[in-house]
Design a protein around this motif. Structure first.
Motif, mmCIF file in Angstrom:
data_model
loop_
_atom_site.group_PDB
_atom_site.id
_atom_site.type_symbol
_atom_site.label_atom_id
_atom_site.label_comp_id
_atom_site.label_asym_id
_atom_site.label_seq_id
_atom_site.Cartn_x
_atom_site.Cartn_y
_atom_site.Cartn_z
ATOM 1 N N LEU A 132 27.154 40.677 35.088
ATOM 2 C CA LEU A 132 26.980 41.213 36.442
ATOM 3 C C LEU A 132 28.308 41.762 36.942
ATOM 4 O O LEU A 132 29.376 41.219 36.640
ATOM 5 N N VAL A 133 28.245 42.848 37.695
ATOM 6 C CA VAL A 133 29.414 43.343 38.419
ATOM 7 C C VAL A 133 29.072 43.330 39.909
ATOM 8 O O VAL A 133 27.905 43.363 40.287
ATOM 9 N N GLY A 134 30.108 43.252 40.721
ATOM 10 C CA GLY A 134 29.918 43.322 42.166
ATOM 11 C C GLY A 134 30.192 44.727 42.643
ATOM 12 O O GLY A 134 31.320 45.212 42.542
ATOM 13 N N ALA A 135 29.168 45.416 43.126
ATOM 14 C CA ALA A 135 29.302 46.816 43.530
ATOM 15 C C ALA A 135 29.137 46.956 45.037
ATOM 16 O O ALA A 135 28.258 46.321 45.640
ATOM 17 N N VAL A 177 29.276 43.281 48.953
ATOM 18 C CA VAL A 177 28.999 43.700 47.575
ATOM 19 C C VAL A 177 27.629 43.190 47.149
ATOM 20 O O VAL A 177 27.071 42.266 47.759
ATOM 21 N N ARG A 178 27.099 43.810 46.110
ATOM 22 C CA ARG A 178 25.799 43.418 45.566
ATOM 23 C C ARG A 178 25.937 43.215 44.065
ATOM 24 O O ARG A 178 26.608 43.985 43.388
ATOM 25 N N PRO A 179 25.275 42.181 43.512
ATOM 26 C CA PRO A 179 25.332 41.981 42.055
ATOM 27 C C PRO A 179 24.480 43.005 41.328
ATOM 28 O O PRO A 179 23.333 43.256 41.709
ATOM 29 N N MET A 180 25.045 43.608 40.292
ATOM 30 C CA MET A 180 24.337 44.606 39.501
ATOM 31 C C MET A 180 24.490 44.265 38.023
ATOM 32 O O MET A 180 25.609 44.048 37.551
ATOM 33 N N PRO A 181 23.392 44.204 37.268
ATOM 34 C CA PRO A 181 23.499 43.909 35.838
ATOM 35 C C PRO A 181 23.918 45.138 35.040
ATOM 36 O O PRO A 181 23.449 46.248 35.290
ATOM 37 N N VAL A 182 24.833 44.932 34.094
ATOM 38 C CA VAL A 182 25.289 46.006 33.207
ATOM 39 C C VAL A 182 25.523 45.406 31.824
ATOM 40 O O VAL A 182 25.681 44.196 31.665
#
Length: 249
Positions: A49-52, A116-121
């Motif tokens: 996960l990244v915080g975007a 921020v929002r968690p985004m899977p990559v």
């Protein structure tokens, strides 16, 4: 409509509940001195996960619909909006998280969860981003017990689809350092590269016991200069901690 292809293609992370990728669970269970290699190996296939930072709402048209705006094809397309962590003066690492628990811990600790929002990559894509847009550094699960720095050589190997050789398994590193040092340093014996903590490497500087402080400083300064300037060493030994060691006379 902008980025139409990205809107129509399937979501590779549909149904992702934010749990830790099983390969990273196994990596975290590895012995401490083998954990970094296990994490990098897991990154070849793992989701992180990244915080975007979400883009501002574009507003609405007179009929109430959302105003026309560009949609980024995926979260890594806007790297300036991702969480980064200071590594050293003028260097930062992109933060990636094994799962939602580590993500929530970090964002709440630093009071940024509302921004921020968690985004899977894919972890491989995050490594590629670090090489092409950042300082060649990732940090996994910062501020937690599983924190692990992933340096430039590991990110480059992941981005290229190649196996990574850890600095402490690369005999050529010490050879390059020794070759680049002045031919004589009073009291200096040799250097060795060993696994350290949280993904770092220990560069142990072996010196004779009883050296005057100015000689110790001269040796450490010379080794530091080689680490910063010798091309092979600089490329392979990125996340490093220097550790003096005094041998017996």
């Amino acid at each position: 409509m902008p980025y139409l292809e990205s809107l129509l293609k399937g979501n590779p992370f549909a149904g992702d509940d934010g749990a830790i990728d099983p390969s990273l669970v196994r990596a975290f269970e590895a012995p401490e001195l083998m954990r970094t290699e296990s994490v990098v190996e897991a990154f070849e296939q793992a989701r992180v996960l990244v915080g975007a930072v979400p883009h501002p709402h574009p507003g609405r048209t007179p009929d109430g619909s959302v105003a026309e705006h560009e949609i980024a094809p995926e979260p890594l397309a806007q790297p300036d909006g991702l969480i980064r962590v200071n590594f050293a003066p003028e260097r930062q690492a992109y933060a990636v998280f094994s799962g939602v628990d580590a993500y929530n811990f970090f964002t709440k600790k630093y009071d940024i969860s509302a921004r921020v929002r968690p985004m899977p990559v894919r972890a491989v894509d995050a490594a590629r981003l670090a090489i092409t847009h950042g300082d060649g550094l990732l940090v996994l699960d910062p501020s937690t017990a599983n924190q692990c720095w992933i340096g430039r050589s590991a990110c480059a190997a992941l981005a290229a689809g190649e196996s990574w050789v850890a600095p402490w398994d690369d005999d050529a590193l010490a050879e390059h350092i020794m070759a680049a040092l002045p031919s004589y340093l009073e009291g200096f014996d040799h250097v060795a590269v060993d696994p350290g903590e949280n993904g770092a490497a220990f560069l142990t500087i072996h010196m004779l016991a009883g050296l005057a402080q100015d000689r110790v400083h001269a040796i450490v300064d010379a080794v530091t200069e080689v680490v910063a300037s010798e091309p092979y060493v600089r490329a392979r030994l990125d996340v490093v901690e220097l550790r003096p060691f005094w041998s017996a006379d």
